[in-house]
Scaffold this active site. Structure first.
Site, PDB file in Angstrom:
ATOM      1  N   ASN A 297      -7.725  -2.277  14.127  1.00 55.17           N
ATOM      2  CA  ASN A 297      -9.101  -2.645  13.767  1.00 55.17           C
ATOM      3  C   ASN A 297      -9.158  -3.899  12.885  1.00 55.17           C
ATOM      4  O   ASN A 297     -10.191  -4.203  12.307  1.00 55.17           O
ATOM      5  CB  ASN A 297      -9.803  -1.473  13.047  1.00 55.17           C
ATOM      6  CG  ASN A 297      -9.102  -1.086  11.743  1.00 55.17           C
ATOM      7  OD1 ASN A 297      -8.103  -1.694  11.360  1.00 55.17           O
ATOM      8  ND2 ASN A 297      -9.630  -0.086  11.064  1.00 55.17           N
TER       9      ASN A 297
ATOM     10  N   GLU B 207      -9.741  -1.987   4.966  1.00 54.58           N
ATOM     11  CA  GLU B 207     -10.389  -1.598   6.217  1.00 54.58           C
ATOM     12  C   GLU B 207     -11.682  -2.388   6.437  1.00 54.58           C
ATOM     13  O   GLU B 207     -12.293  -2.849   5.469  1.00 54.58           O
ATOM     14  CB  GLU B 207     -10.748  -0.103   6.150  1.00 54.58           C
ATOM     15  CG  GLU B 207      -9.553   0.831   6.000  1.00 54.58           C
ATOM     16  CD  GLU B 207      -8.817   1.086   7.315  1.00 54.58           C
ATOM     17  OE1 GLU B 207      -8.869   0.228   8.221  1.00 54.58           O
ATOM     18  OE2 GLU B 207      -8.189   2.151   7.425  1.00 54.58           O
TER      19      GLU B 207
ATOM     20  N   HIS C 225      -7.345  -4.424  10.113  1.00 52.41           N
ATOM     21  CA  HIS C 225      -7.075  -4.244   8.669  1.00 52.41           C
ATOM     22  C   HIS C 225      -5.755  -4.910   8.276  1.00 52.41           C
ATOM     23  O   HIS C 225      -4.855  -5.070   9.099  1.00 52.41           O
ATOM     24  CB  HIS C 225      -7.127  -2.768   8.246  1.00 52.41           C
ATOM     25  CG  HIS C 225      -5.953  -1.919   8.614  1.00 52.41           C
ATOM     26  ND1 HIS C 225      -6.095  -0.614   9.037  1.00 52.41           N
ATOM     27  CD2 HIS C 225      -4.619  -2.142   8.592  1.00 52.41           C
ATOM     28  CE1 HIS C 225      -4.903  -0.092   9.261  1.00 52.41           C
ATOM     29  NE2 HIS C 225      -3.982  -1.006   9.004  1.00 52.41           N
TER      30      HIS C 225
ATOM     31  N   ASP D 239       0.814  -1.214   0.000  1.00 56.67           N
ATOM     32  CA  ASP D 239       0.000   0.000   0.000  1.00 56.67           C
ATOM     33  C   ASP D 239       0.849   1.268   0.000  1.00 56.67           C
ATOM     34  O   ASP D 239       2.068   1.219   0.187  1.00 56.67           O
ATOM     35  CB  ASP D 239      -0.970   0.001   1.196  1.00 56.67           C
ATOM     36  CG  ASP D 239      -0.290  -0.397   2.506  1.00 56.67           C
ATOM     37  OD1 ASP D 239       0.949  -0.378   2.563  1.00 56.67           O
ATOM     38  OD2 ASP D 239      -1.007  -0.724   3.465  1.00 56.67           O
TER      39      ASP D 239
HETATM   40  C1  GLP Z   1      -0.484   0.648   8.400  1.00 56.19           C
HETATM   41  C2  GLP Z   1      -0.209  -0.216   7.167  1.00 56.19           C
HETATM   42  C3  GLP Z   1      -0.460  -1.668   7.448  1.00 56.19           C
HETATM   43  C4  GLP Z   1       0.226  -2.078   8.728  1.00 56.19           C
HETATM   44  C5  GLP Z   1      -0.330  -1.278   9.872  1.00 56.19           C
HETATM   45  C6  GLP Z   1       0.252  -1.647  11.222  1.00 56.19           C
HETATM   46  O1  GLP Z   1      -1.810   0.973   8.548  1.00 56.19           O
HETATM   47  N1  GLP Z   1      -1.007   0.164   6.059  1.00 56.19           N
HETATM   48  O2  GLP Z   1      -0.001  -2.439   6.347  1.00 56.19           O
HETATM   49  O3  GLP Z   1       0.015  -3.448   8.962  1.00 56.19           O
HETATM   50  O4  GLP Z   1      -0.033   0.076   9.595  1.00 56.19           O
HETATM   51  O5  GLP Z   1       1.286  -0.807  11.557  1.00 56.19           O
HETATM   52  P1  GLP Z   1       2.190  -0.924  12.831  1.00 56.19           P
HETATM   53  O6  GLP Z   1       3.107  -2.050  12.583  1.00 56.19           O
HETATM   54  O7  GLP Z   1       2.916   0.381  12.884  1.00 56.19           O
HETATM   55  O8  GLP Z   1       1.297  -1.143  13.982  1.00 56.19           O
END
Ligand code: GLP
Length: 241
Positions: free
Chosen positions: A136, A143, A138, A67
């Site tokens: 959440n 989402e 995702h 992403d």
């Molecule tokens: C973002 C990314 C996700 C990732 C998530 C968790 O939202 N788009 O791909 O899994 O963050 O991030 P963190 O590892 O900082 O909790």
């Protein structure tokens, strides 16, 4: 689902890096699906060290990132382009042309998203997809919603995601509202999936992913339907299992 619980973040990062390095070593032109976020930083740092110290070779590896925020230029310190180069690509011998990260500045998002899916297909699909997880539930930026999309697409970020990711920006107002994400189809088509989660804030999402029903309200719960998923969790993320 195979669940491996470890004590500390360092161990989680080491285990994850070993799994990714195994894929890179076993198949010269391995196709990796990559994730961003703070959870994967330690794994990337280990992989960079394995390249430096043990000659782990990425010269034929191909990568596709999950992403990117829409509207952030690649040089923006919070863009996923910037993150990936800083944390991994600048430290390994992957050819630049083998790196794919969604273009957050595209002026034709729909055509661009189809092109991205086509590139994944042309590369032969993803051998190993690395995932983090949102609070959440995702994955990528898929989402919780009434319906999930299979293909790469543009998504409006959920309020919880904007809130959670605002820690990287000066204020929540600066967090982009939209992103491009690989869809659930591309993720589920990966031959193997590795999901990493650490810390107490992920415990509920992990419980819902592993023990809840398969529901579009918890996108990661779809991983229950995939035949080769490994979860590497620290004690806090695994606390409600
Ligand atoms: C973002 C990314 C996700 C990732 C998530 C968790 O939202 N788009 O791909 O899994 O963050 O991030 P963190 O590892 O900082 O909790």
């Amino acid at each position: 689902m195979k669940i491996e619980t470890v004590e500390h973040y360092e161990e989680l990062s080491r285990k994850a890096a070993t799994i990714v390095a195994g894929q890179v070593s076993i198949k010269n032109n391995a196709v990796l699906g990559l994730a961003t976020g703070s959870t994967t930083e330690g794994m990337y740092s280990r992989l960079a060290a394995m390249h430096r110290e043990d000659s782990l070779d990425f010269k034929e590896t191909v990568t596709f990132n999950l992403d990117e925020y829409l509207g952030l230029p690649p040089g923006h310190p919070q863009s996923y382009h910037y993150y990936m180069h800083k944390n991994l690509f600048d430290h390994i011998n992957i050819p630049r042309e083998n790196i794919h990260i969604p273009d957050g500045e595209t002026e034709e998002p729909e055509a661009y998203c189809s092109w991205y899916d086509k590139k994944v297909e042309e590369a032969g699909g993803i051998d190993l997809q690395v995932l983090g997880i949102g609070t959440n539930g995702h994955i990528g930026f898929n989402e919780p919603a009434e319906n999930l999309q299979a293909q790469t697409h543009v998504v409006d970020l959920a309020a919880e995601t904007i809130e959670a990711n605002s820690r990287f920006f000066r204020s929540p107002r600066e967090v982009p509202r939209r992103a491009i994400t690989m869809g659930m189809g591309s993720i589920m088509k990966s031959r193997k999936i590795l999901l990493l989660a650490g810390g107490p804030k992920k415990a509920r999402a992990i419980r819902d992913t592993v023990k809840g029903g398969v529901t579009t309200r918890v996108p990661a719960s779809f991983l229950q339907l995939h035949p080769h998923v490994t979860l590497v969790l620290d004690r806090e993320a695994a606390a409600l299992l």
